[in-house]
Design a protein around this motif. Structure first.
Motif, mmCIF file in Angstrom:
data_model
loop_
_atom_site.group_PDB
_atom_site.id
_atom_site.type_symbol
_atom_site.label_atom_id
_atom_site.label_comp_id
_atom_site.label_asym_id
_atom_site.label_seq_id
_atom_site.Cartn_x
_atom_site.Cartn_y
_atom_site.Cartn_z
ATOM 1 N N VAL A 16 -17.345 -10.945 -33.964
ATOM 2 C CA VAL A 16 -16.087 -10.905 -34.706
ATOM 3 C C VAL A 16 -15.894 -12.175 -35.527
ATOM 4 O O VAL A 16 -15.418 -12.128 -36.654
ATOM 5 C CB VAL A 16 -14.896 -10.617 -33.758
ATOM 6 N N LEU A 17 -16.279 -13.308 -34.989
ATOM 7 C CA LEU A 17 -16.118 -14.557 -35.736
ATOM 8 C C LEU A 17 -17.102 -14.640 -36.908
ATOM 9 O O LEU A 17 -16.746 -15.130 -37.980
ATOM 10 C CB LEU A 17 -16.271 -15.750 -34.793
ATOM 11 N N ILE A 18 -18.307 -14.144 -36.716
ATOM 12 C CA ILE A 18 -19.277 -14.117 -37.821
ATOM 13 C C ILE A 18 -18.772 -13.200 -38.936
ATOM 14 O O ILE A 18 -18.856 -13.546 -40.123
ATOM 15 C CB ILE A 18 -20.670 -13.690 -37.319
ATOM 16 N N PHE A 19 -18.239 -12.049 -38.556
ATOM 17 C CA PHE A 19 -17.715 -11.136 -39.574
ATOM 18 C C PHE A 19 -16.558 -11.776 -40.335
ATOM 19 O O PHE A 19 -16.443 -11.624 -41.549
ATOM 20 C CB PHE A 19 -17.278 -9.814 -38.941
ATOM 21 N N LEU A 20 -15.697 -12.510 -39.647
ATOM 22 C CA LEU A 20 -14.583 -13.195 -40.305
ATOM 23 C C LEU A 20 -15.110 -14.246 -41.287
ATOM 24 O O LEU A 20 -14.600 -14.370 -42.405
ATOM 25 C CB LEU A 20 -13.661 -13.835 -39.267
ATOM 26 N N ILE A 21 -16.135 -14.976 -40.905
ATOM 27 C CA ILE A 21 -16.726 -15.968 -41.801
ATOM 28 C C ILE A 21 -17.318 -15.286 -43.038
ATOM 29 O O ILE A 21 -17.177 -15.778 -44.160
ATOM 30 C CB ILE A 21 -17.780 -16.820 -41.052
ATOM 31 N N ALA A 110 -9.046 -11.077 -34.711
ATOM 32 C CA ALA A 110 -10.086 -11.923 -34.125
ATOM 33 C C ALA A 110 -9.484 -12.904 -33.127
ATOM 34 O O ALA A 110 -10.041 -13.133 -32.052
ATOM 35 C CB ALA A 110 -10.834 -12.676 -35.219
ATOM 36 N N GLY A 111 -8.341 -13.474 -33.479
ATOM 37 C CA GLY A 111 -7.662 -14.378 -32.557
ATOM 38 C C GLY A 111 -7.241 -13.660 -31.285
ATOM 39 O O GLY A 111 -7.392 -14.186 -30.176
ATOM 40 N N PHE A 112 -6.722 -12.457 -31.444
ATOM 41 C CA PHE A 112 -6.341 -11.661 -30.272
ATOM 42 C C PHE A 112 -7.572 -11.413 -29.402
ATOM 43 O O PHE A 112 -7.514 -11.550 -28.179
ATOM 44 C CB PHE A 112 -5.730 -10.333 -30.717
ATOM 45 N N ALA A 113 -8.690 -11.083 -30.034
ATOM 46 C CA ALA A 113 -9.929 -10.845 -29.298
ATOM 47 C C ALA A 113 -10.395 -12.106 -28.574
ATOM 48 O O ALA A 113 -10.894 -12.029 -27.452
ATOM 49 C CB ALA A 113 -11.014 -10.339 -30.237
ATOM 50 N N VAL A 114 -10.223 -13.265 -29.200
ATOM 51 C CA VAL A 114 -10.595 -14.530 -28.568
ATOM 52 C C VAL A 114 -9.783 -14.738 -27.286
ATOM 53 O O VAL A 114 -10.339 -15.000 -26.221
ATOM 54 C CB VAL A 114 -10.394 -15.723 -29.539
ATOM 55 N N GLY A 115 -8.469 -14.626 -27.398
ATOM 56 C CA GLY A 115 -7.616 -14.812 -26.219
ATOM 57 C C GLY A 115 -7.909 -13.799 -25.133
ATOM 58 O O GLY A 115 -8.019 -14.151 -23.950
ATOM 59 N N GLU A 116 -8.051 -12.557 -25.515
ATOM 60 C CA GLU A 116 -8.299 -11.492 -24.551
ATOM 61 C C GLU A 116 -9.672 -11.649 -23.888
ATOM 62 O O GLU A 116 -9.810 -11.469 -22.680
ATOM 63 C CB GLU A 116 -8.214 -10.146 -25.279
ATOM 64 N N THR A 117 -10.674 -12.031 -24.655
ATOM 65 C CA THR A 117 -12.020 -12.192 -24.101
ATOM 66 C C THR A 117 -12.062 -13.323 -23.089
ATOM 67 O O THR A 117 -12.650 -13.179 -22.013
ATOM 68 C CB THR A 117 -13.047 -12.420 -25.228
ATOM 69 N N PHE A 118 -11.430 -14.451 -23.404
ATOM 70 C CA PHE A 118 -11.415 -15.543 -22.435
ATOM 71 C C PHE A 118 -10.692 -15.142 -21.151
ATOM 72 O O PHE A 118 -11.110 -15.494 -20.054
ATOM 73 C CB PHE A 118 -10.796 -16.816 -23.030
ATOM 74 N N TYR A 119 -9.622 -14.372 -21.289
ATOM 75 C CA TYR A 119 -8.904 -13.900 -20.108
ATOM 76 C C TYR A 119 -9.788 -12.974 -19.267
ATOM 77 O O TYR A 119 -9.874 -13.115 -18.055
ATOM 78 C CB TYR A 119 -7.611 -13.184 -20.527
ATOM 79 N N TYR A 120 -10.471 -12.044 -19.936
ATOM 80 C CA TYR A 120 -11.329 -11.107 -19.208
ATOM 81 C C TYR A 120 -12.550 -11.796 -18.607
ATOM 82 O O TYR A 120 -12.994 -11.436 -17.522
ATOM 83 C CB TYR A 120 -11.759 -9.949 -20.101
ATOM 84 N N ILE A 129 -23.836 -8.818 -18.684
ATOM 85 C CA ILE A 129 -23.817 -9.297 -20.074
ATOM 86 C C ILE A 129 -23.582 -8.147 -21.062
ATOM 87 O O ILE A 129 -22.994 -8.351 -22.126
ATOM 88 C CB ILE A 129 -25.124 -10.074 -20.401
ATOM 89 N N ALA A 130 -23.987 -6.941 -20.702
ATOM 90 C CA ALA A 130 -23.772 -5.783 -21.573
ATOM 91 C C ALA A 130 -22.287 -5.530 -21.805
ATOM 92 O O ALA A 130 -21.891 -5.072 -22.882
ATOM 93 C CB ALA A 130 -24.429 -4.539 -20.977
ATOM 94 N N VAL A 131 -21.465 -5.832 -20.816
ATOM 95 C CA VAL A 131 -20.014 -5.681 -20.972
ATOM 96 C C VAL A 131 -19.525 -6.554 -22.115
ATOM 97 O O VAL A 131 -18.727 -6.125 -22.947
ATOM 98 C CB VAL A 131 -19.284 -6.047 -19.652
ATOM 99 N N VAL A 137 -19.101 -6.466 -29.954
ATOM 100 C CA VAL A 137 -19.464 -5.600 -31.062
ATOM 101 C C VAL A 137 -18.443 -4.488 -31.248
ATOM 102 O O VAL A 137 -18.194 -4.041 -32.359
ATOM 103 C CB VAL A 137 -20.879 -5.010 -30.851
ATOM 104 N N GLY A 138 -17.821 -4.050 -30.182
ATOM 105 C CA GLY A 138 -16.873 -2.935 -30.261
ATOM 106 C C GLY A 138 -15.424 -3.375 -30.293
ATOM 107 O O GLY A 138 -14.772 -3.383 -31.341
#
Length: 150
Positions: A16-21, A110-120, A129-131, A137-138
């Motif tokens: 997601v961060l690469i796509f934003l860049i 992307a920011g929401f995904a960052v916060g949510e990913t760190f929480y998860y 790692i597949a998760v 990617v999804g």
């Protein structure tokens, strides 16, 4: 646990961060500043915490079972919180062109995904790692794309 976070969080965040860049690079007008995008990412990263609190309150208020609530009501709160950031950007005239709104929208997601990913990652650091690949990617891309469409 920290080692797990340092390995698994980037796997979930890099796509997601690469796509934003790439979006920032492709912006031919260059009216969206990198600093502005960072602020919007930070705002988006704080939203999962607010969503967690609001969803907990609404779940108790409605009295629904968790699967039903998660499927039908939680997305309204999450997308609504992200939309509030976009509405703020529109109302304060920080968005001038359609491409600006797509970049800022994707940055909120992307920011929401960052916060949510760190929480998860914190909750389920033992996940395969597949998760985290699927999340990166999804799910993370979907968070950004939904707000870019908004």
């Amino acid at each position: 646990m920290l080692a797990d976070m340092l390995i698994k969080a980037p796997v979930g965040l890099l796509p997601v961060l690469i796509f934003l860049i790439v979006l920032l690079y492709m912006d031919s007008y260059k009216l969206v500043s990198f600093r502005g995008v960072l602020w919007v990412i930070l705002a988006g990263a704080m939203l999962p915490g607010a969503g967690y609190w609001l969803n907990g309150y609404a779940l108790g208020l409605l009295g629904w079972d968790l699967p039903t609530y998660s499927r039908f009501f939680a997305p309204i709160i999450e997308e609504g919180l992200k939309a509030l950031v976009m509405i703020f950007l529109f109302r304060t005239l920080r968005i001038g062109f359609l491409v600006d709104s797509a970049i800022f929208g994707f940055a909120v997601g992307a920011g929401f995904a960052v916060g949510e990913t760190f929480y998860y990652v914190y909750l389920a650091s033992d996940g395969h790692i597949a998760v985290w690949v699927v999340r990166g990617v999804g799910t993370a891309i979907i968070h950004g794309a939904a707000m870019a469409l908004f």
